[in-house]
Design an enzyme around this catalytic site. Sequence first.
Site, PDB file in Angstrom:
ATOM      1  N   HIS A 235      79.949 -24.511   0.255  1.00  0.00           N
ATOM      2  CA  HIS A 235      79.679 -23.364   1.112  1.00  0.00           C
ATOM      3  C   HIS A 235      80.584 -23.328   2.336  1.00  0.00           C
ATOM      4  CE1 HIS A 235      75.295 -23.413  -0.602  1.00  0.00           C
ATOM      5  NE2 HIS A 235      76.174 -22.964  -1.474  1.00  0.00           N
ATOM      6  N   GLU A 265      82.063 -19.303  -9.797  1.00  0.00           N
ATOM      7  CA  GLU A 265      82.742 -20.362  -9.054  1.00  0.00           C
ATOM      8  C   GLU A 265      83.665 -21.106 -10.019  1.00  0.00           C
ATOM      9  OE1 GLU A 265      79.598 -22.620  -7.257  1.00  0.00           O
ATOM     10  OE2 GLU A 265      78.700 -20.831  -6.380  1.00  0.00           O
ATOM     11  N   GLU A 361      76.367 -25.631 -12.679  1.00  0.00           N
ATOM     12  CA  GLU A 361      77.448 -25.704 -11.693  1.00  0.00           C
ATOM     13  C   GLU A 361      77.662 -27.133 -11.182  1.00  0.00           C
ATOM     14  OE1 GLU A 361      76.525 -23.904  -7.823  1.00  0.00           O
ATOM     15  OE2 GLU A 361      74.660 -23.148  -8.672  1.00  0.00           O
TER      16      GLU A 361
END
Length: 405
Positions: A235, A265, A361
């Site tokens: 982030h 992503e 992820e």
Amino acid sequence: MALTQDRLVRWQNGEKWGTPPFSDAEMDSRQAKIRAYMAENDLDAVLFNSIQNIGYFSGFIYCSFGRRYGFLMTQDQATTISAGIDGGQPWRRTHGDNIIYTDWRKDNFFYAIQQLLPKGAKRVGIEFDFVNLDLKAQLEAALPGVELVDVGTATMWMRTIKSAEEIVLIKQGAATADIGGAAVAEAIAPGVPEQEVALHSTQAMVRHIASLYPNTELMDTWTWFQSGINTDGAHNPVTNRKMAEGDILSLNCFPMIFGYYTALERTLFCRSVDDASLRLWEINVEVHEAGLKLIKPGAKCSDIAKELNEIYAKHDLLQYRSFGYGHSFGVLSHYYGREAGLELREDIDTIIEPNMVVSMEPMIMLPEDKPGAGGYREHDILVVTEDGAENITGFPYGPEHNVVG
């Protein structure tokens, strides 16, 4: 003449826009779940204050700017409580009624709650995971004799199972993220700063969302594009760092449609990738592909995490894993919402069910004193079906596709 305002007003300005892309039947179904829960738990009303639950159950996504908002439901009423600064927009967006509190007295928000509650109400549901100590004290002062009961956990579980209409929207979001990813790849080149890549991607996604829906709220879509050392956190914000050949890159595209978050992503490299980085990247892809196969009905979140840990451990990389392997999707953003019971972590024992939507992820981060330093992450979104899972992310991953620029 007294220079005062009414404490509460109704500004039903314009026509109802509905809650596209959700039908009245969809919104009625969501509110029916709350009313059934109220009846089963002897609640006279439920007061939502969070963006995620007000958005999910009413269709209105608020912008607080330091003001309080609410959505109060009884067995026969459903009313958003908004500030005058928003005009008639909350009413146009609410599946139900709306009442506006004016600014001229500090307690007007609580006065609105008092007026909307049924006479003699004894038990009212609130979100313990959102209401802070200050708001709780103010509610207790405004509602003497009323017991405040948690509904935050129960509503979280309601939101984890997606309807057919939600899944359609989430698929549109995933396709929009793919468009953002293509724009990122298009903009990558040595000497280009991170913010220019991010802006190019975000503009492409916003324009696509605008083409999909009439009267759509074009807010909160964003891109994080990180390069070099900035890839060490998932982030980390965009900076003005300029890319160089051989840099590790991290693509993070986040379209927001009616409060619903989707994501793409990817790990990339600028023009070339060294051997140490290539090895780490390929290992992370191995974990990612293994994880995609594990997401299916009946799987336990903690078991998925433990099995993927074994792959990292085999390569002596588990110590570099930086967070869990995935999470739920829905009414969610970087500043609101979390279906925390559906995360792929060792301490979450939730059993995956059809119509849940989760990501895979995996990420590892090698510090700058290690060969192949940087953060490696791939991210796909899966809709859980009756007998497996549908991967709705289309943008390719891995070294054969994402050495670009």
